[in-house]
Design a protein around this motif. Structure first.
Motif, PDB file in Angstrom:
ATOM      1  N   PRO A 156     -11.385  12.915   0.361  1.00 36.52           N
ATOM      2  CA  PRO A 156     -12.302  12.149  -0.494  1.00 36.52           C
ATOM      3  C   PRO A 156     -12.330  10.685  -0.041  1.00 36.52           C
ATOM      4  CG  PRO A 156     -10.838  13.518  -1.813  1.00 36.52           C
ATOM      5  CD  PRO A 156     -10.350  13.606  -0.391  1.00 36.52           C
ATOM      6  N   PRO A 157     -13.479  10.033  -0.125  1.00 32.69           N
ATOM      7  CA  PRO A 157     -13.615   8.671   0.426  1.00 32.69           C
ATOM      8  C   PRO A 157     -12.571   7.677  -0.068  1.00 32.69           C
ATOM      9  CG  PRO A 157     -15.753   9.513  -0.243  1.00 32.69           C
ATOM     10  CD  PRO A 157     -14.742  10.515  -0.688  1.00 32.69           C
ATOM     11  N   LEU A 158     -12.294   7.628  -1.363  1.00 30.42           N
ATOM     12  CA  LEU A 158     -11.337   6.645  -1.861  1.00 30.42           C
ATOM     13  C   LEU A 158      -9.911   6.967  -1.411  1.00 30.42           C
ATOM     14  CD1 LEU A 158     -12.751   5.894  -5.400  1.00 30.42           C
ATOM     15  CD2 LEU A 158     -13.019   4.591  -3.285  1.00 30.42           C
ATOM     16  N   THR A 159      -9.591   8.241  -1.301  1.00 33.56           N
ATOM     17  CA  THR A 159      -8.274   8.629  -0.779  1.00 33.56           C
ATOM     18  C   THR A 159      -8.141   8.184   0.667  1.00 33.56           C
ATOM     19  OG1 THR A 159      -8.236  10.543  -2.247  1.00 33.56           O
ATOM     20  CG2 THR A 159      -6.711  10.573  -0.383  1.00 33.56           C
ATOM     21  N   HIS A 160      -9.192   8.386   1.437  1.00 34.94           N
ATOM     22  CA  HIS A 160      -9.181   7.962   2.843  1.00 34.94           C
ATOM     23  C   HIS A 160      -8.993   6.453   2.948  1.00 34.94           C
ATOM     24  CE1 HIS A 160     -10.180   7.830   7.090  1.00 34.94           C
ATOM     25  NE2 HIS A 160     -10.944   6.796   6.797  1.00 34.94           N
ATOM     26  N   VAL A 161      -9.715   5.701   2.133  1.00 31.50           N
ATOM     27  CA  VAL A 161      -9.599   4.236   2.167  1.00 31.50           C
ATOM     28  C   VAL A 161      -8.177   3.814   1.806  1.00 31.50           C
ATOM     29  CG1 VAL A 161     -10.362   2.089   1.068  1.00 31.50           C
ATOM     30  CG2 VAL A 161     -12.042   3.799   1.745  1.00 31.50           C
ATOM     31  N   ALA A 162      -7.595   4.415   0.782  1.00 31.35           N
ATOM     32  CA  ALA A 162      -6.233   4.057   0.370  1.00 31.35           C
ATOM     33  C   ALA A 162      -5.222   4.368   1.470  1.00 31.35           C
ATOM     34  CB  ALA A 162      -5.858   4.800  -0.913  1.00 31.35           C
ATOM     35  N   ILE A 163      -5.331   5.538   2.072  1.00 33.25           N
ATOM     36  CA  ILE A 163      -4.414   5.907   3.153  1.00 33.25           C
ATOM     37  C   ILE A 163      -4.616   4.995   4.354  1.00 33.25           C
ATOM     38  CG2 ILE A 163      -3.895   7.722   4.836  1.00 33.25           C
ATOM     39  CD1 ILE A 163      -4.366   9.733   2.545  1.00 33.25           C
ATOM     40  N   ARG A 164      -5.865   4.673   4.652  1.00 29.96           N
ATOM     41  CA  ARG A 164      -6.164   3.778   5.784  1.00 29.96           C
ATOM     42  C   ARG A 164      -5.554   2.396   5.564  1.00 29.96           C
ATOM     43  NH1 ARG A 164      -9.461   3.696  10.655  1.00 29.96           N
ATOM     44  NH2 ARG A 164      -9.467   1.502  11.147  1.00 29.96           N
ATOM     45  N   ARG A 165      -5.674   1.859   4.352  1.00 30.66           N
ATOM     46  CA  ARG A 165      -5.108   0.539   4.073  1.00 30.66           C
ATOM     47  C   ARG A 165      -3.589   0.569   4.162  1.00 30.66           C
ATOM     48  NH1 ARG A 165      -9.796  -0.482   4.826  1.00 30.66           N
ATOM     49  NH2 ARG A 165      -8.653  -0.708   6.759  1.00 30.66           N
ATOM     50  N   LEU A 166      -2.936   1.627   3.677  1.00 27.39           N
ATOM     51  CA  LEU A 166      -1.480   1.728   3.799  1.00 27.39           C
ATOM     52  C   LEU A 166      -1.052   1.794   5.264  1.00 27.39           C
ATOM     53  CD1 LEU A 166      -0.666   4.185   0.879  1.00 27.39           C
ATOM     54  CD2 LEU A 166      -0.123   1.739   1.009  1.00 27.39           C
ATOM     55  N   ASP A 167      -1.798   2.532   6.069  1.00 27.31           N
ATOM     56  CA  ASP A 167      -1.513   2.601   7.503  1.00 27.31           C
ATOM     57  C   ASP A 167      -1.667   1.230   8.145  1.00 27.31           C
ATOM     58  OD1 ASP A 167      -1.091   4.011  10.088  1.00 27.31           O
ATOM     59  OD2 ASP A 167      -3.195   3.433  10.418  1.00 27.31           O
ATOM     60  N   ASP A 168      -2.720   0.516   7.786  1.00 23.25           N
ATOM     61  CA  ASP A 168      -2.942  -0.819   8.337  1.00 23.25           C
ATOM     62  C   ASP A 168      -1.839  -1.790   7.934  1.00 23.25           C
ATOM     63  OD1 ASP A 168      -5.245   0.068   9.522  1.00 23.25           O
ATOM     64  OD2 ASP A 168      -6.598  -0.818   8.048  1.00 23.25           O
ATOM     65  N   LEU A 169      -1.384  -1.703   6.675  1.00 22.74           N
ATOM     66  CA  LEU A 169      -0.299  -2.573   6.219  1.00 22.74           C
ATOM     67  C   LEU A 169       0.981  -2.313   7.008  1.00 22.74           C
ATOM     68  CD1 LEU A 169      -0.812  -2.519   2.360  1.00 22.74           C
ATOM     69  CD2 LEU A 169      -1.238  -4.429   3.911  1.00 22.74           C
ATOM     70  N   ALA A 170       1.299  -1.048   7.222  1.00 24.24           N
ATOM     71  CA  ALA A 170       2.510  -0.706   7.976  1.00 24.24           C
ATOM     72  C   ALA A 170       2.403  -1.184   9.421  1.00 24.24           C
ATOM     73  CB  ALA A 170       2.748   0.800   7.926  1.00 24.24           C
ATOM     74  N   TYR A 171       1.255  -0.970  10.038  1.00 27.07           N
ATOM     75  CA  TYR A 171       1.063  -1.402  11.422  1.00 27.07           C
ATOM     76  C   TYR A 171       1.159  -2.922  11.531  1.00 27.07           C
ATOM     77  CZ  TYR A 171      -1.054  -2.181  15.962  1.00 27.07           C
ATOM     78  OH  TYR A 171      -1.289  -2.584  17.243  1.00 27.07           O
ATOM     79  N   GLY A 172       0.442  -3.629  10.652  1.00 29.64           N
ATOM     80  CA  GLY A 172       0.460  -5.089  10.678  1.00 29.64           C
ATOM     81  C   GLY A 172       1.849  -5.647  10.433  1.00 29.64           C
ATOM     82  N   TRP A 173       2.605  -5.032   9.525  1.00 31.98           N
ATOM     83  CA  TRP A 173       3.978  -5.465   9.261  1.00 31.98           C
ATOM     84  C   TRP A 173       4.812  -5.363  10.537  1.00 31.98           C
ATOM     85  CZ3 TRP A 173       6.528  -8.171   5.845  1.00 31.98           C
ATOM     86  CH2 TRP A 173       7.920  -8.121   5.853  1.00 31.98           C
TER      87      TRP A 173
END
Length: 103
Positions: A53-70
């Protein structure tokens, strides 16, 4: 197409590599906060592959981005270099057909 590509890259950098800077700006500026939230949702929806679902994808994508950026920022601080945070600009397009030719 170039403008769209540039906008996508800027959104990607703001939500992946440079999120600590973007979050700091959002903490002090209402306009930056709205832009960051809208950009994060827009970039996630543009990347949506319809497997979730779109919002689930966005949430997972943002968590992935936060981990990568960290990890990027942690490595930059540990090695005392800003090199991973500096953008590399492509000054000319090199294709596989012209890679060995001189300009």
């Amino acid at each position: 197409m170039a403008l769209r590509g540039t906008a996508e890259q800027l959104l990607h950098c703001a939500t992946r590599h440079h999120w600590p800077v973007a979050v700091t700006m959002a903490a002090v500026s209402r306009r930056a906060r709205y832009l960051l939230i809208a950009g994060a949702v827009a970039e996630g929806l543009a990347d949506h592959r319809r497997s979730l679902p779109p919002l689930t994808h966005v949430a997972i994508r943002r968590l992935d981005d936060l981990a990568y950026g960290w990890g990027v920022w942690q490595g930059a601080v540990r090695h005392r270099t800003a090199a991973p945070l500096k953008p590399r600009l492509a000054l000319r397009v090199v294709s596989r057909w012209t890679a060995g030719m001189r300009p």
